[in-house]
Design a protein around this motif. Structure first.
Motif, PDB file in Angstrom:
ATOM      1  N   LEU A  83       0.820  -1.211   0.000  1.00 34.88           N
ATOM      2  CA  LEU A  83       0.000   0.000   0.000  1.00 34.88           C
ATOM      3  C   LEU A  83       0.852   1.258   0.000  1.00 34.88           C
ATOM      4  O   LEU A  83       1.970   1.280   0.523  1.00 34.88           O
ATOM      5  N   ASP A  84       0.297   2.337  -0.580  1.00 31.19           N
ATOM      6  CA  ASP A  84       0.920   3.643  -0.422  1.00 31.19           C
ATOM      7  C   ASP A  84       0.882   4.031   1.053  1.00 31.19           C
ATOM      8  O   ASP A  84      -0.065   3.678   1.766  1.00 31.19           O
ATOM      9  N   PRO A  85       1.881   4.768   1.529  1.00 28.49           N
ATOM     10  CA  PRO A  85       1.967   5.070   2.965  1.00 28.49           C
ATOM     11  C   PRO A  85       0.705   5.678   3.558  1.00 28.49           C
ATOM     12  O   PRO A  85       0.316   5.344   4.685  1.00 28.49           O
ATOM     13  N   GLU A  86       0.014   6.539   2.800  1.00 25.16           N
ATOM     14  CA  GLU A  86      -1.171   7.189   3.379  1.00 25.16           C
ATOM     15  C   GLU A  86      -2.364   6.249   3.490  1.00 25.16           C
ATOM     16  O   GLU A  86      -3.362   6.578   4.130  1.00 25.16           O
ATOM     17  N   MET A  87      -2.280   5.072   2.866  1.00 26.43           N
ATOM     18  CA  MET A  87      -3.375   4.097   2.957  1.00 26.43           C
ATOM     19  C   MET A  87      -3.168   3.073   4.069  1.00 26.43           C
ATOM     20  O   MET A  87      -4.081   2.325   4.400  1.00 26.43           O
ATOM     21  N   VAL A  88      -1.965   3.039   4.620  1.00 22.16           N
ATOM     22  CA  VAL A  88      -1.644   2.025   5.624  1.00 22.16           C
ATOM     23  C   VAL A  88      -2.528   2.169   6.859  1.00 22.16           C
ATOM     24  O   VAL A  88      -3.042   1.194   7.409  1.00 22.16           O
ATOM     25  N   GLY A  89      -2.721   3.405   7.289  1.00 24.99           N
ATOM     26  CA  GLY A  89      -3.463   3.660   8.522  1.00 24.99           C
ATOM     27  C   GLY A  89      -4.877   3.114   8.511  1.00 24.99           C
ATOM     28  O   GLY A  89      -5.340   2.559   9.519  1.00 24.99           O
ATOM     29  N   GLU A  90      -5.570   3.223   7.373  1.00 30.51           N
ATOM     30  CA  GLU A  90      -6.965   2.782   7.338  1.00 30.51           C
ATOM     31  C   GLU A  90      -7.077   1.266   7.488  1.00 30.51           C
ATOM     32  O   GLU A  90      -8.052   0.769   8.064  1.00 30.51           O
ATOM     33  N   VAL A  91      -6.080   0.536   6.995  1.00 35.17           N
ATOM     34  CA  VAL A  91      -6.072  -0.922   7.157  1.00 35.17           C
ATOM     35  C   VAL A  91      -5.697  -1.301   8.587  1.00 35.17           C
ATOM     36  O   VAL A  91      -6.327  -2.156   9.213  1.00 35.17           O
ATOM     37  N   LEU A  92      -4.666  -0.639   9.121  1.00 41.01           N
ATOM     38  CA  LEU A  92      -4.247  -0.932  10.501  1.00 41.01           C
ATOM     39  C   LEU A  92      -5.354  -0.607  11.498  1.00 41.01           C
ATOM     40  O   LEU A  92      -5.505  -1.303  12.502  1.00 41.01           O
ATOM     41  N   ASP A  93      -6.134   0.438  11.233  1.00 40.52           N
ATOM     42  CA  ASP A  93      -7.237   0.783  12.145  1.00 40.52           C
ATOM     43  C   ASP A  93      -8.234  -0.371  12.258  1.00 40.52           C
ATOM     44  O   ASP A  93      -8.728  -0.680  13.349  1.00 40.52           O
ATOM     45  N   VAL A  94      -8.535  -1.008  11.126  1.00 41.20           N
ATOM     46  CA  VAL A  94      -9.449  -2.153  11.145  1.00 41.20           C
ATOM     47  C   VAL A  94      -8.833  -3.305  11.935  1.00 41.20           C
ATOM     48  O   VAL A  94      -9.502  -3.961  12.747  1.00 41.20           O
ATOM     49  N   MET A  95      -7.535  -3.553  11.728  1.00 43.12           N
ATOM     50  CA  MET A  95      -6.860  -4.640  12.436  1.00 43.12           C
ATOM     51  C   MET A  95      -6.805  -4.373  13.943  1.00 43.12           C
ATOM     52  O   MET A  95      -6.987  -5.287  14.755  1.00 43.12           O
ATOM     53  N   VAL A  96      -6.574  -3.124  14.324  1.00 43.23           N
ATOM     54  CA  VAL A  96      -6.541  -2.765  15.744  1.00 43.23           C
ATOM     55  C   VAL A  96      -7.903  -3.011  16.390  1.00 43.23           C
ATOM     56  O   VAL A  96      -7.996  -3.566  17.488  1.00 43.23           O
ATOM     57  N   SER A  97      -8.967  -2.616  15.690  1.00 39.88           N
ATOM     58  CA  SER A  97     -10.301  -2.813  16.265  1.00 39.88           C
ATOM     59  C   SER A  97     -10.634  -4.299  16.383  1.00 39.88           C
ATOM     60  O   SER A  97     -11.260  -4.728  17.358  1.00 39.88           O
ATOM     61  N   LEU A  98     -10.181  -5.111  15.422  1.00 43.42           N
ATOM     62  CA  LEU A  98     -10.373  -6.562  15.527  1.00 43.42           C
ATOM     63  C   LEU A  98      -9.654  -7.117  16.756  1.00 43.42           C
ATOM     64  O   LEU A  98     -10.201  -7.948  17.488  1.00 43.42           O
TER      65      LEU A  98
END
Length: 246
Positions: A168-183
């Motif tokens: 992923l482009d760096p600015e897209m990483v956060g949106e994926v990690l946010d989902v993983m954190v909530s899981l």
């Protein structure tokens, strides 16, 4: 939930996994890190038998993954969600169809039942507005979130992530990690191959560090891994020194 006992694997004469043993309890989040070529992705793919092993035992929720002659691998894989580096969505299907096809074909759900479950998980990752698009109309981060929703639609006991943000482009990483954190906060059992040390610091129960040659050098709590570097092996200290500078 997951147990690996003395797992070894070779590609021809090259040994990619060397006597790897670890276990993951229900609700734990374990991050696997290490340099390229250390066998991290291979290790995680052995857990649902995408990569066969030549030696050792792997157990997932009481199922003997290594016993490929007697284990129903499709049934096992239906309970082990897998999110890959490159999304692996069907490009010719809509987002909704990507979310429902495995539910229908593997779990035997009706199309209506599969759609209800799939759209619930799509909403869970914040993408309901994109349900009728095809993957090519989405950003990389959105496609990866669809891939996570697809895995969750199968009601897995375990989620495996193989470098889910590295493409992923760096600015897209956060949106994926946010989902993983909530899981993770919801108690999902997770094993994640990643270089995202911020994610590891935030939610990991344990950190496994692998080195070239496919050996597990460290298997410890995140507090010990990050907070007590002098107690780590020299190779681990060197890796941490480099990766935490970035």
């Amino acid at each position: 939930m997951i147990e690996l006992k003395n797992v070894s694997k070779w590609y021809g004469s090259f040994q990619v996994l060397n006597d790897c043993s670890t276990h993951i309890k229900k609700g734990e989040v374990v991050v696997v890190c290490g340099p390229s070529g250390s066998g991290k992705s291979t290790l995680i793919k052995t857990i649902n038998a995408l990569e066969p092993i030549q030696k050792g035992e792997i157990w997932v929720n009481g199922t003997a993954v290594h016993d490929t002659k007697h284990t129903n691998l499709p049934k096992l894989r239906s309970t082990v969600g897998m999110v890959f580096q490159h999304f692996e969505l069907f490009p010719h299907l809509t987002v909704t169809e990507n979310l429902t096809i495995a539910q229908i074909k593997v779990l035997g759900r009706s199309p209506d039942e599969a759609k209800v479950r799939g759209l619930k998980m799509l909403d869970r990752v914040g993408l309901m507005a994109h349900k009728d698009k095809v993957p090519g109309q989405l950003s990389g981060g959105q496609q990866q979130r669809v891939a996570i929703a697809r895995a969750l639609s199968m009601d897995p006991n375990v989620m495996l992530f193989d470098e889910p943000t590295s493409a992923l482009d760096p600015e897209m990483v956060g949106e994926v990690l946010d989902v993983m954190v909530s899981l993770a906060h919801e108690g999902m059992t997770m094993m994640c191959v990643t270089h995202e040390m911020g994610f590891a610091k935030k939610v990991a129960s344990r950190v496994i560090f692998m080195d070239v040659g496919g050996k597990i050098l460290e298997d410890c709590t995140k507090e010990d891994f990050f907070g007590n570097p002098d107690a780590r092996q020299p190779r681990t200290k060197d890796f941490l020194g480099k990766i935490l500078q970035h």
